[in-house]
Design a protein around this motif. Structure first.
Motif, PDB file in Angstrom:
ATOM      1  N   PHE A 110      40.484  50.360  47.080  1.00 21.79           N
ATOM      2  CA  PHE A 110      39.424  49.329  46.659  1.00 21.79           C
ATOM      3  C   PHE A 110      39.615  48.030  46.467  1.00 21.79           C
ATOM      4  O   PHE A 110      38.984  47.106  46.468  1.00 21.79           O
ATOM      5  CB  PHE A 110      39.109  49.864  45.225  1.00 21.79           C
ATOM      6  N   ALA A 111      41.035  47.750  46.456  1.00 15.01           N
ATOM      7  CA  ALA A 111      41.553  46.343  46.202  1.00 15.01           C
ATOM      8  C   ALA A 111      40.842  45.158  47.488  1.00 15.01           C
ATOM      9  O   ALA A 111      40.850  45.790  48.492  1.00 15.01           O
ATOM     10  CB  ALA A 111      43.103  46.227  46.378  1.00 15.01           C
ATOM     11  N   PRO A 167      36.740  45.046  42.267  1.00 14.35           N
ATOM     12  CA  PRO A 167      37.861  44.650  41.151  1.00 14.35           C
ATOM     13  C   PRO A 167      37.977  45.755  40.139  1.00 14.35           C
ATOM     14  O   PRO A 167      37.047  46.696  39.917  1.00 14.35           O
ATOM     15  CB  PRO A 167      37.308  43.526  40.561  1.00 14.35           C
ATOM     16  N   ARG A 168      38.997  45.873  39.693  1.00 14.78           N
ATOM     17  CA  ARG A 168      39.497  46.805  38.402  1.00 14.78           C
ATOM     18  C   ARG A 168      38.490  47.112  37.314  1.00 14.78           C
ATOM     19  O   ARG A 168      37.956  48.125  36.941  1.00 14.78           O
ATOM     20  CB  ARG A 168      40.851  46.466  37.834  1.00 14.78           C
ATOM     21  N   HIS A 169      38.022  45.862  37.125  1.00 14.49           N
ATOM     22  CA  HIS A 169      37.098  46.009  35.631  1.00 14.49           C
ATOM     23  C   HIS A 169      35.762  46.845  36.053  1.00 14.49           C
ATOM     24  O   HIS A 169      35.209  47.453  35.104  1.00 14.49           O
ATOM     25  CB  HIS A 169      36.702  44.550  35.293  1.00 14.49           C
ATOM     26  N   LEU A 203      35.737  49.207  38.474  1.00 17.59           N
ATOM     27  CA  LEU A 203      35.899  50.623  38.269  1.00 17.59           C
ATOM     28  C   LEU A 203      36.088  51.151  37.182  1.00 17.59           C
ATOM     29  O   LEU A 203      35.664  52.412  36.873  1.00 17.59           O
ATOM     30  CB  LEU A 203      37.199  50.769  39.194  1.00 17.59           C
ATOM     31  N   ASP A 204      36.867  50.353  36.293  1.00 18.12           N
ATOM     32  CA  ASP A 204      36.755  50.911  34.737  1.00 18.12           C
ATOM     33  C   ASP A 204      35.564  51.073  34.235  1.00 18.12           C
ATOM     34  O   ASP A 204      35.179  52.247  33.330  1.00 18.12           O
ATOM     35  CB  ASP A 204      37.547  49.752  34.151  1.00 18.12           C
ATOM     36  N   MET A 205      34.504  50.244  34.453  1.00 19.79           N
ATOM     37  CA  MET A 205      33.190  50.555  33.931  1.00 19.79           C
ATOM     38  C   MET A 205      32.532  51.540  34.263  1.00 19.79           C
ATOM     39  O   MET A 205      31.935  52.329  33.502  1.00 19.79           O
ATOM     40  CB  MET A 205      32.281  49.015  34.178  1.00 19.79           C
ATOM     41  N   LEU A 206      32.724  51.884  35.648  1.00 22.49           N
ATOM     42  CA  LEU A 206      32.086  53.376  36.176  1.00 22.49           C
ATOM     43  C   LEU A 206      32.810  54.459  35.393  1.00 22.49           C
ATOM     44  O   LEU A 206      31.896  55.419  35.121  1.00 22.49           O
ATOM     45  CB  LEU A 206      32.109  53.214  37.756  1.00 22.49           C
ATOM     46  N   ALA A 207      34.100  54.427  35.485  1.00 17.73           N
ATOM     47  CA  ALA A 207      34.640  55.628  34.736  1.00 17.73           C
ATOM     48  C   ALA A 207      34.051  55.808  33.236  1.00 17.73           C
ATOM     49  O   ALA A 207      33.847  56.692  32.880  1.00 17.73           O
ATOM     50  CB  ALA A 207      36.212  55.397  34.580  1.00 17.73           C
ATOM     51  N   GLU A 208      34.078  54.568  32.658  1.00 15.99           N
ATOM     52  CA  GLU A 208      33.402  54.781  31.335  1.00 15.99           C
ATOM     53  C   GLU A 208      32.020  55.288  31.321  1.00 15.99           C
ATOM     54  O   GLU A 208      31.576  56.230  30.164  1.00 15.99           O
ATOM     55  CB  GLU A 208      33.427  53.437  30.650  1.00 15.99           C
ATOM     56  N   LEU A 209      31.327  54.976  32.219  1.00 15.53           N
ATOM     57  CA  LEU A 209      29.738  55.347  32.340  1.00 15.53           C
ATOM     58  C   LEU A 209      29.668  56.914  32.689  1.00 15.53           C
ATOM     59  O   LEU A 209      28.673  57.374  32.592  1.00 15.53           O
ATOM     60  CB  LEU A 209      29.047  54.623  33.398  1.00 15.53           C
ATOM     61  N   ASP A 210      30.625  57.282  33.411  1.00 17.53           N
ATOM     62  CA  ASP A 210      30.670  59.036  33.914  1.00 17.53           C
ATOM     63  C   ASP A 210      30.075  59.489  32.707  1.00 17.53           C
ATOM     64  O   ASP A 210      30.706  60.001  31.707  1.00 17.53           O
ATOM     65  CB  ASP A 210      32.068  59.107  34.099  1.00 17.53           C
ATOM     66  N   PRO A 211      28.820  60.335  32.890  1.00 15.83           N
ATOM     67  CA  PRO A 211      28.473  61.043  32.007  1.00 15.83           C
ATOM     68  C   PRO A 211      28.674  62.343  31.671  1.00 15.83           C
ATOM     69  O   PRO A 211      28.493  62.672  30.421  1.00 15.83           O
ATOM     70  CB  PRO A 211      26.796  61.110  32.599  1.00 15.83           C
ATOM     71  N   ALA A 217      25.805  47.521  47.132  1.00 15.25           N
ATOM     72  CA  ALA A 217      26.875  47.575  46.074  1.00 15.25           C
ATOM     73  C   ALA A 217      27.465  46.217  46.341  1.00 15.25           C
ATOM     74  O   ALA A 217      28.313  45.899  47.470  1.00 15.25           O
ATOM     75  CB  ALA A 217      27.841  48.682  46.040  1.00 15.25           C
ATOM     76  N   GLU A 218      27.289  45.307  45.288  1.00 14.32           N
ATOM     77  CA  GLU A 218      28.148  44.135  45.337  1.00 14.32           C
ATOM     78  C   GLU A 218      29.564  44.140  44.803  1.00 14.32           C
ATOM     79  O   GLU A 218      30.022  45.341  44.248  1.00 14.32           O
ATOM     80  CB  GLU A 218      27.635  42.817  44.677  1.00 14.32           C
ATOM     81  N   SER A 219      30.643  43.148  44.697  1.00 15.26           N
ATOM     82  CA  SER A 219      32.126  43.567  44.249  1.00 15.26           C
ATOM     83  C   SER A 219      32.007  44.027  43.046  1.00 15.26           C
ATOM     84  O   SER A 219      32.587  45.107  42.858  1.00 15.26           O
ATOM     85  CB  SER A 219      32.774  42.259  44.726  1.00 15.26           C
ATOM     86  N   ALA A 220      31.218  43.720  42.175  1.00 16.90           N
ATOM     87  CA  ALA A 220      31.352  44.255  40.822  1.00 16.90           C
ATOM     88  C   ALA A 220      29.849  44.665  40.156  1.00 16.90           C
ATOM     89  O   ALA A 220      29.784  44.865  38.775  1.00 16.90           O
ATOM     90  CB  ALA A 220      31.813  43.277  39.626  1.00 16.90           C
ATOM     91  N   ILE A 221      28.736  44.821  41.249  1.00 13.83           N
ATOM     92  CA  ILE A 221      27.678  45.398  40.699  1.00 13.83           C
ATOM     93  C   ILE A 221      26.870  46.732  41.602  1.00 13.83           C
ATOM     94  O   ILE A 221      27.162  46.338  42.797  1.00 13.83           O
ATOM     95  CB  ILE A 221      26.347  44.185  40.871  1.00 13.83           C
ATOM     96  N   GLY A 222      26.749  47.806  40.916  1.00 17.74           N
ATOM     97  CA  GLY A 222      26.313  48.861  41.692  1.00 17.74           C
ATOM     98  C   GLY A 222      24.768  48.773  41.575  1.00 17.74           C
ATOM     99  O   GLY A 222      24.209  48.363  40.433  1.00 17.74           O
ATOM    100  N   MET A 223      23.848  48.979  42.662  1.00 13.19           N
ATOM    101  CA  MET A 223      22.729  48.727  42.558  1.00 13.19           C
ATOM    102  C   MET A 223      21.958  49.727  43.818  1.00 13.19           C
ATOM    103  O   MET A 223      22.706  49.643  44.675  1.00 13.19           O
ATOM    104  CB  MET A 223      22.260  47.322  42.448  1.00 13.19           C
ATOM    105  N   GLY A 224      20.557  49.516  43.697  1.00 13.67           N
ATOM    106  CA  GLY A 224      19.918  50.069  44.774  1.00 13.67           C
ATOM    107  C   GLY A 224      20.648  51.180  45.537  1.00 13.67           C
ATOM    108  O   GLY A 224      20.720  51.421  46.558  1.00 13.67           O
ATOM    109  N   PHE A 225      20.803  52.296  44.655  1.00 14.64           N
ATOM    110  CA  PHE A 225      21.274  53.827  45.216  1.00 14.64           C
ATOM    111  C   PHE A 225      22.802  53.709  45.610  1.00 14.64           C
ATOM    112  O   PHE A 225      23.342  54.615  45.940  1.00 14.64           O
ATOM    113  CB  PHE A 225      20.436  54.336  46.058  1.00 14.64           C
ATOM    114  N   CYS A 226      23.376  52.579  45.344  1.00 16.77           N
ATOM    115  CA  CYS A 226      24.539  52.475  45.934  1.00 16.77           C
ATOM    116  C   CYS A 226      25.789  52.019  44.647  1.00 16.77           C
ATOM    117  O   CYS A 226      25.597  51.363  43.767  1.00 16.77           O
ATOM    118  CB  CYS A 226      24.843  50.963  46.730  1.00 16.77           C
ATOM    119  N   ILE A 227      27.049  52.790  44.982  1.00 17.10           N
ATOM    120  CA  ILE A 227      28.020  52.501  44.009  1.00 17.10           C
ATOM    121  C   ILE A 227      29.288  51.755  44.469  1.00 17.10           C
ATOM    122  O   ILE A 227      29.552  50.886  43.784  1.00 17.10           O
ATOM    123  CB  ILE A 227      28.309  54.065  43.388  1.00 17.10           C
ATOM    124  N   PHE A 228      29.755  52.339  45.712  1.00 21.31           N
ATOM    125  CA  PHE A 228      30.950  51.718  46.288  1.00 21.31           C
ATOM    126  C   PHE A 228      30.319  51.307  47.545  1.00 21.31           C
ATOM    127  O   PHE A 228      29.446  51.874  48.324  1.00 21.31           O
ATOM    128  CB  PHE A 228      32.005  52.484  46.370  1.00 21.31           C
TER     129      PHE A 228
END
Ligand code: ZN
Length: 302
Positions: A52-53, A57-59, A61-69, A123-134
């Motif tokens: 992913f580097a 960015p790490r933050h 990936l961390d945000m997504l892991a926290e969202l994981d429902p 998906a932008e570097s730190a924004i998931g949007m428009g059906f896209c995550i990575f």
């Protein structure tokens, strides 16, 4: 062709058009093609976290892991959400793009197509949007550079602008991004940038296949010749088709054959035919399945 059945477990809220049926429809269409026996079909592996580097960015990936429902759904934006399988599907989709890039640059395959979801180009570097995550195609580009490619080109013919890919490579002239898209239209981001390696091809709603072809020839071919890529990556979206329920362009099946052939010709001329293509949009199930078959056949004929 690289795919994985777990990409079909990712589902979003509200009878979402970016549904598992898209991949099932593609698989069914391929079963009916006699030439599909020539396809080498591989199962995707999840992306290695260190790859992913340079893209995410790490933050983030961390945000997504926290969202994981766990159960139910977690929203990323108004039209993008996660279920308990979504992050695995996203890691597989990204992993497929990496694997395809390694195979093509390693000489194991001339061309590769990733039949995966979620898609990636919004998906932008730190924004998931428009059906896209990575951003699958951006991760592939980054991997190609780390494997020794000096320059890569990303060609994006989805009806929506690849804002995420542009944002990620805006300051990276070794990655040329050529994007054709309906304009004005979603996402309304990164579509006014002025950089020689970002080639924007906006098309008015209602544009025909002929108008698409003229614009792509005018904008993409000289840019590709100038850039001299070592690898061509493709954000292959099929939602510019006239039957698509989301897009407002009027491309026909033959226009997807044409653009696929143009990409194959450019790759032959510039980079020993090396192409890595990954699925983005396309929401009319029959048009999607037909046009992916057409695209794959052109990549195989390469
Ligand atoms: Zn799209």
């Amino acid at each position: 062709m690289i795919s994985h059945h777990d990409c079909e477990k990712h589902m979003m809220l509200d009878h979402h058009p970016e549904s598992p049926a898209r991949l099932q429809s593609i698989a069914n269409a391929l079963r009916a093609q006699d030439w599909a026996a020539e396809l080498q079909q591989l199962s995707a592996s999840e992306i290695d976290a260190e790859l992913f580097a340079g893209v995410h960015p790490r933050h983030y990936l961390d945000m997504l892991a926290e969202l994981d429902p766990g159960e139910g759904f977690a929203r990323i934006d108004a039209d993008t959400s996660l279920n308990q399988y979504s992050l695995r599907a996203a890691r597989l989709a990204a992993g497929a793009a990496i694997q395809a890039t390694e195979a093509v640059l390693g000489g194991v395959a001339d061309t590769a197509f990733c039949a995966v979801r979620p898609p990636g180009h919004h998906a932008e570097s730190a924004i998931g949007m428009g059906f896209c995550i990575f951003n699958n195609v951006a991760l592939a580009a980054e991997r190609a550079l780390s494997l020794g490619a000096e320059r890569v080109a990303i060609l994006d013919f989805d009806v929506h602008h690849g804002n995420g890919t542009v944002e990620i490579f805006l300051e990276r002239p070794e990655v040329m991004v050529c994007s054709s898209f309906q304009y004005p239209f979603y996402p309304g981001r990164m579509d006014q940038v002025n950089a020689a390696h970002i080639v924007l091809t906006p098309l008015a709603a209602g544009s025909s296949g002929d108008q698409f072809r003229q614009a792509v020839e005018r904008d993409w071919l000289p840019a590709l010749l100038r850039h001299q890529p070592d690898l061509i990556l493709v954000s292959a979206g099929f939602d510019a088709h006239r039957q698509d329920p989301l897009g407002g362009l009027l491309l026909e099946d033959a226009d997807f054959a044409w653009v696929s052939q143009l990409i194959v010709d450019a790759a032959r001329r510039l980079c020993q035919g090396r192409i890595v293509s990954t699925l983005e949009g396309g929401y009319h199930l029959d048009a999607l399945a037909r046009c992916v078959s057409i695209h794959l056949r052109e990549l195989l004929a390469q």
